[in-house]
Design a protein around this motif. Structure first.
Motif, PDB file in Angstrom:
ATOM      1  N   THR A 135     -36.873 -65.110  36.467  1.00 19.80           N
ATOM      2  CA  THR A 135     -35.662 -64.619  37.125  1.00 19.80           C
ATOM      3  C   THR A 135     -35.579 -65.145  38.563  1.00 19.80           C
ATOM      4  O   THR A 135     -34.519 -65.565  39.050  1.00 19.80           O
ATOM      5  CB  THR A 135     -35.634 -63.088  37.139  1.00 19.80           C
ATOM      6  OG1 THR A 135     -35.621 -62.603  35.792  1.00 19.80           O
ATOM      7  CG2 THR A 135     -34.403 -62.565  37.866  1.00 19.80           C
ATOM      8  N   GLN A 152     -34.107 -57.597  41.395  1.00 14.72           N
ATOM      9  CA  GLN A 152     -34.356 -56.449  40.532  1.00 14.72           C
ATOM     10  C   GLN A 152     -34.209 -56.865  39.070  1.00 14.72           C
ATOM     11  O   GLN A 152     -33.580 -57.864  38.755  1.00 14.72           O
ATOM     12  CB  GLN A 152     -33.416 -55.295  40.880  1.00 14.72           C
ATOM     13  CG  GLN A 152     -31.942 -55.637  40.806  1.00 14.72           C
ATOM     14  CD  GLN A 152     -31.050 -54.533  41.368  1.00 14.72           C
ATOM     15  OE1 GLN A 152     -31.511 -53.628  42.050  1.00 14.72           O
ATOM     16  NE2 GLN A 152     -29.766 -54.614  41.068  1.00 14.72           N
ATOM     17  N   MET A 153     -34.837 -56.118  38.201  1.00 17.25           N
ATOM     18  CA  MET A 153     -34.882 -56.503  36.789  1.00 17.25           C
ATOM     19  C   MET A 153     -33.584 -56.187  36.058  1.00 17.25           C
ATOM     20  O   MET A 153     -33.332 -56.710  34.977  1.00 17.25           O
ATOM     21  CB  MET A 153     -36.057 -55.814  36.084  1.00 17.25           C
ATOM     22  CG  MET A 153     -37.420 -56.263  36.602  1.00 17.25           C
ATOM     23  SD  MET A 153     -37.611 -58.063  36.569  1.00 17.25           S
ATOM     24  CE  MET A 153     -37.476 -58.356  34.796  1.00 17.25           C
ATOM     25  N   SER A 154     -32.783 -55.296  36.563  1.00 21.63           N
ATOM     26  CA  SER A 154     -31.515 -54.996  35.903  1.00 21.63           C
ATOM     27  C   SER A 154     -30.594 -56.198  36.063  1.00 21.63           C
ATOM     28  O   SER A 154     -30.200 -56.557  37.152  1.00 21.63           O
ATOM     29  CB  SER A 154     -30.878 -53.753  36.537  1.00 21.63           C
ATOM     30  OG  SER A 154     -29.626 -53.510  35.958  1.00 21.63           O
ATOM     31  N   ASP A 155     -30.292 -56.859  34.921  1.00 13.55           N
ATOM     32  CA  ASP A 155     -29.598 -58.135  34.965  1.00 13.55           C
ATOM     33  C   ASP A 155     -28.093 -58.027  35.019  1.00 13.55           C
ATOM     34  O   ASP A 155     -27.414 -59.010  35.305  1.00 13.55           O
ATOM     35  CB  ASP A 155     -29.973 -58.985  33.751  1.00 13.55           C
ATOM     36  CG  ASP A 155     -31.448 -59.344  33.731  1.00 13.55           C
ATOM     37  OD1 ASP A 155     -31.978 -59.523  32.625  1.00 13.55           O
ATOM     38  OD2 ASP A 155     -32.051 -59.443  34.812  1.00 13.55           O
ATOM     39  N   GLY A 191     -34.718 -59.379  28.771  1.00 15.10           N
ATOM     40  CA  GLY A 191     -36.023 -58.988  29.300  1.00 15.10           C
ATOM     41  C   GLY A 191     -36.786 -60.126  29.933  1.00 15.10           C
ATOM     42  O   GLY A 191     -37.990 -60.260  29.703  1.00 15.10           O
ATOM     43  N   TRP A 192     -36.126 -60.954  30.673  1.00 11.81           N
ATOM     44  CA  TRP A 192     -36.798 -62.083  31.352  1.00 11.81           C
ATOM     45  C   TRP A 192     -37.790 -61.540  32.378  1.00 11.81           C
ATOM     46  O   TRP A 192     -37.525 -60.565  33.075  1.00 11.81           O
ATOM     47  CB  TRP A 192     -35.770 -62.951  32.046  1.00 11.81           C
ATOM     48  CG  TRP A 192     -35.626 -64.376  31.559  1.00 11.81           C
ATOM     49  CD1 TRP A 192     -35.639 -65.492  32.325  1.00 11.81           C
ATOM     50  CD2 TRP A 192     -35.431 -64.824  30.239  1.00 11.81           C
ATOM     51  NE1 TRP A 192     -35.462 -66.622  31.573  1.00 11.81           N
ATOM     52  CE2 TRP A 192     -35.328 -66.224  30.246  1.00 11.81           C
ATOM     53  CE3 TRP A 192     -35.346 -64.172  28.985  1.00 11.81           C
ATOM     54  CZ2 TRP A 192     -35.156 -67.008  29.130  1.00 11.81           C
ATOM     55  CZ3 TRP A 192     -35.174 -64.940  27.864  1.00 11.81           C
ATOM     56  CH2 TRP A 192     -35.073 -66.352  27.931  1.00 11.81           C
ATOM     57  N   GLY A 193     -38.931 -62.214  32.507  1.00 12.66           N
ATOM     58  CA  GLY A 193     -39.925 -61.799  33.492  1.00 12.66           C
ATOM     59  C   GLY A 193     -39.465 -62.113  34.917  1.00 12.66           C
ATOM     60  O   GLY A 193     -38.572 -62.932  35.141  1.00 12.66           O
ATOM     61  N   PRO A 194     -40.077 -61.469  35.931  1.00 11.90           N
ATOM     62  CA  PRO A 194     -39.661 -61.650  37.322  1.00 11.90           C
ATOM     63  C   PRO A 194     -39.828 -63.093  37.823  1.00 11.90           C
ATOM     64  O   PRO A 194     -39.040 -63.554  38.649  1.00 11.90           O
ATOM     65  CB  PRO A 194     -40.554 -60.689  38.101  1.00 11.90           C
ATOM     66  CG  PRO A 194     -41.702 -60.386  37.196  1.00 11.90           C
ATOM     67  CD  PRO A 194     -41.165 -60.464  35.813  1.00 11.90           C
ATOM     68  N   VAL A 253     -29.174 -58.930  38.823  1.00  9.94           N
ATOM     69  CA  VAL A 253     -30.527 -59.335  39.186  1.00  9.94           C
ATOM     70  C   VAL A 253     -30.780 -59.309  40.681  1.00  9.94           C
ATOM     71  O   VAL A 253     -31.923 -59.372  41.118  1.00  9.94           O
ATOM     72  CB  VAL A 253     -30.839 -60.749  38.654  1.00  9.94           C
ATOM     73  CG1 VAL A 253     -30.927 -60.717  37.139  1.00  9.94           C
ATOM     74  CG2 VAL A 253     -29.808 -61.753  39.128  1.00  9.94           C
TER      75      VAL A 253
END
Length: 451
Positions: free
Chosen positions: A313, A291-294, A307-310, A283
C-alpha cells in the motif's frame, strides 16, 4: 490502451602726384632749354620764388623739390616709405602710411583686418581671426579656455559649457554617459546622463522587465534583478505564500508557491501520504497518515484485493506521489509532444481495485499484457470495479523493483509519459503485486480516469 491528446574685402587707395615745387613747369622756361619740354636745371624762378636749396619742404637733399611716395625716401607727410616694398599687405602701405590694425589692410602679423576695432564680428580688435580655442570668448561662444582637445576641462572643444545632452560624456561634470539626443530614461543612458542600471527606478526597455527602484525585492512584483516576479524565482511575490526557487512539490513550498499542506496531493515532510482528497476512509487519512481502510467499493471484485499489506500500500501511494511530482513541471514526452505542468491526481478506490486485480492476475498467471489470457480488457476491469468514467488510461510495468524505478521507466516511454501528463485525467489508482518465481516478480498497474 491509452488516451491521446493532441573671406575679407581690402580697401584700394590711389595716389596723385603733380609737379613738385622746384620743377620747371614751363617747357620753354626762362632758363636754358632744348625746346623739347624736358626739365632743365633749376633756374631759380620756379613757382614759389624760392632760391636753390632754400625750399622749406625740401627734405631729399635734391635742390628744387621732394621725391614721390614710393621712392624709398621718407619725405614730409609720409609715415614710411620702403620704395618698391610698399604694399597693401606690407608694413608700409602704397600711400606711405603705416599698416595698422583697423585700417582695412591685412598687414604683417595680422590674421585679418576688417577696418574696425569691434569684437564678435569675425575679426578681433587685435586683428586676429576670432575662433574657438583662441582663449577669447567671442560671439556665439559660452567659454574659451584656449585649450581645445579636452572636453572635460570645463569648456568643450565647441567652446560651450559642459551640459548633459551635448553628446559628450564629461566625468568631471559627474556624467557617466551622454548620447546627446539618444539619452532616454528607457535607454542605456538616462536623461540625467547616468548609465542605466537595475534599481534606478527606470525600466531599460529590452534589458529589464521592470524596475521599481527601492521597491524591487521580496514581496514586490519586480525582483532585485529587475525581472517580473514569478513563482520559482526564489522571491515570494504578490499572491505567493512562499518561493523556494525550485520546482519540487515534496518540500515545504510547492511549485505553485503555496505552503505545503496535507491534502494538496504531494507527500511532503511530516506526511506518510497525501492522496489529494478529503476522503478520510481510504488508504490515506485527512491527516495524511497511511491507514488500512482502502475505501474500496463494496463488491466481490474489489473485496479480493482489499487486504493489501502496508508495504505494498505504501509503494502504491509513493507511485501516486511521484506521478503528481512529474505532472507539476513541463515534461517532454518525445513523439507524444511537450506537456505543460498540470494539476495533481487524486487517489480513487475503484481505480485502485481494478489496478490491483490486473497486477495480481499478471503475476499469478505469468504474463505481461493489457488484455488478460481470458480476454479481460482494461475497460472490463473498470466496469467490474464500479468506476463510471468519461475517459480512462492504463499503464503497466513489470520487473521494476521500486516505485521510483517504475515511474522513471514510464516517463522514459513516450506513450506512458503522455498518460502520466494527460491533463484530462483527474484520478489515479495504483496496484502493486509481488509474485516470486514468476518471470518478472514485480508487477505494476496504473489506472487513470475522470468521472
Amino acid at each position: 490502451m491509452r488516451w491521446l491528446a493532441v573671406g575679407m574685402a581690402e580697401l584700394v587707395m590711389g595716389c596723385y602726384t603733380g609737379l613738385l615745387p622746384g620743377q620747371d613747369g614751363d617747357a620753354s622756361g626762362s632758363g636754358p632749354g632744348d625746346g623739347s619740354g624736358a626739365l632743365g636745371p633749376d633756374d631759380g624762378t620756379d613757382e614759389g620764388g624760392s632760391s636753390a636749396g632754400s625750399d622749406p619742404l625740401d627734405t631729399d637733399a635734391v635742390p628744387g623739390g621732394d621725391g614721390p611716395c614710393g621712392d624709398g625716401v621718407l619725405d614730409a607727410g609720409e609715415e614710411c616709405d620702403q620704395g618698391p616694398a610698399n604694399s597693401e599687405s606690407g608694413a608700409c602701405k602704397p600711400d606711405c602710411s603705416t599698416n595698422v590694425c583697423g585700417d582695412g589692410f591685412v598687414g604683417p602679423a595680422e590674421g585679418c583686418d576688417d577696418g574696425n576695432l569691434a569684437a564678435d564680428d569675425g575679426c578681433s580688435p587685435q586683428c586676429t581671426l576670432e575662433s574657438c580655442g583662441d582663449g577669447v570668448v567671442d560671439g556665439g561662444e559660452q567659454c574659451d579656455d584656449g585649450q581645445n582637445g579636452d572636453d572635460d576641462d570645463g569648456c568643450t572643444d565647441a567652446c560651450l559649457l559642459p551640459a548633459c545632452g551635448d553628446g559628450i560624456a564629461q566625468p568631471g561634470a559627474d556624467e557617466q554617459c551622454d548620447l546627446g539626443p539618444g539619452n532616454s530614461d528607457s535607454g542605456a543612458c538616462t536623461t540625467s546622463c547616468d548609465d542605466a542600471v537595475c534599481g534606478d527606478g527606470l525600466e531599460w526597455v529590452g534589458h529589464e522587465e521592470c524596475d521599481l527602484g527601492a521597491g524591487n525585492g521580496p514581496g514586490s512584483s519586480c525582483t532585485p534583478e529587475c525581472s517580473a516576479n514569478v513563482c520559482g524565482d526564489g522571491y515570494a511575490g504578490p499572491g505567493e505564500q512562499c518561493d523556494d526557487g525550485n520546482a519540487s512539490n515534496v518540500d515545504d513550498c510547492t511549485n505553485v508557491c503555496q505552503g505545503a499542506a496535507c491534502g494538496d496531493g504531494y507527500t511532503q515532510p511530516g506526511e506518510q501520504c497525501d492522496d489529494g482528497n478529503a476522503n478520510d476512509l481510504d488508504v490515506c487519512s485527512n491527516a495524511c497518515v497511511a491507514q488500512m481502510s482502502d475505501g474500496f467499493p463494496n463488491n466481490a471484485y474489489c473485496d479480493q484485493v482489499a487486504g493489501w499489506g502496508p508495504a505494498w500500500t505504501t509503494w502504491e501511494l509513493e507511485v501516486l506521489a511521484l506521478v503528481n511530482e512529474a505532472r507539476s513541471t513541463p515534461t517532454d514526452c518525445g513523439s507524444e509532444g511537450m506537456f505543460g505542468a498540470t494539476g495533481p491526481l487524486t487517489y480513487d478506490g475503484a481505480l485502485t481495485c481494478a489496478a490491483r486485480n490486473h497486477s495480481q492476475d499478471m503475476g499469478d498467471n505469468d504474463y505481461f499484457a493489457h488484455t488478460s489470457p481470458t480476454g479481460e480488457t482494461p475497460s472490463d476491469r473498470l466496469a467490474l470495479a464500479g468506476y463510471s468514467w468519461s475517459t480512462w488510461g492504463e499503464n503497466i510495468g513489470a520487473g521494476y523493483s521500486s516505485p521510483t524505478a517504475v515511474v522513471d521507466g514510464w516517463l522514459a516511454s513516450d506513450g506512458h509519459c503522455a498518460n502520466i501528463m494527460n491533463p484530462a485525467f483527474q484520478e489515479l489508482g495504483v496496484g502493486y503485486y509481488a509474485a516470486p518465481g514468476s518471470t518478472w516478480t514485480h508487477y505494476w498497474t496504473q489506472n487513470f480516469g475522470a468521472p
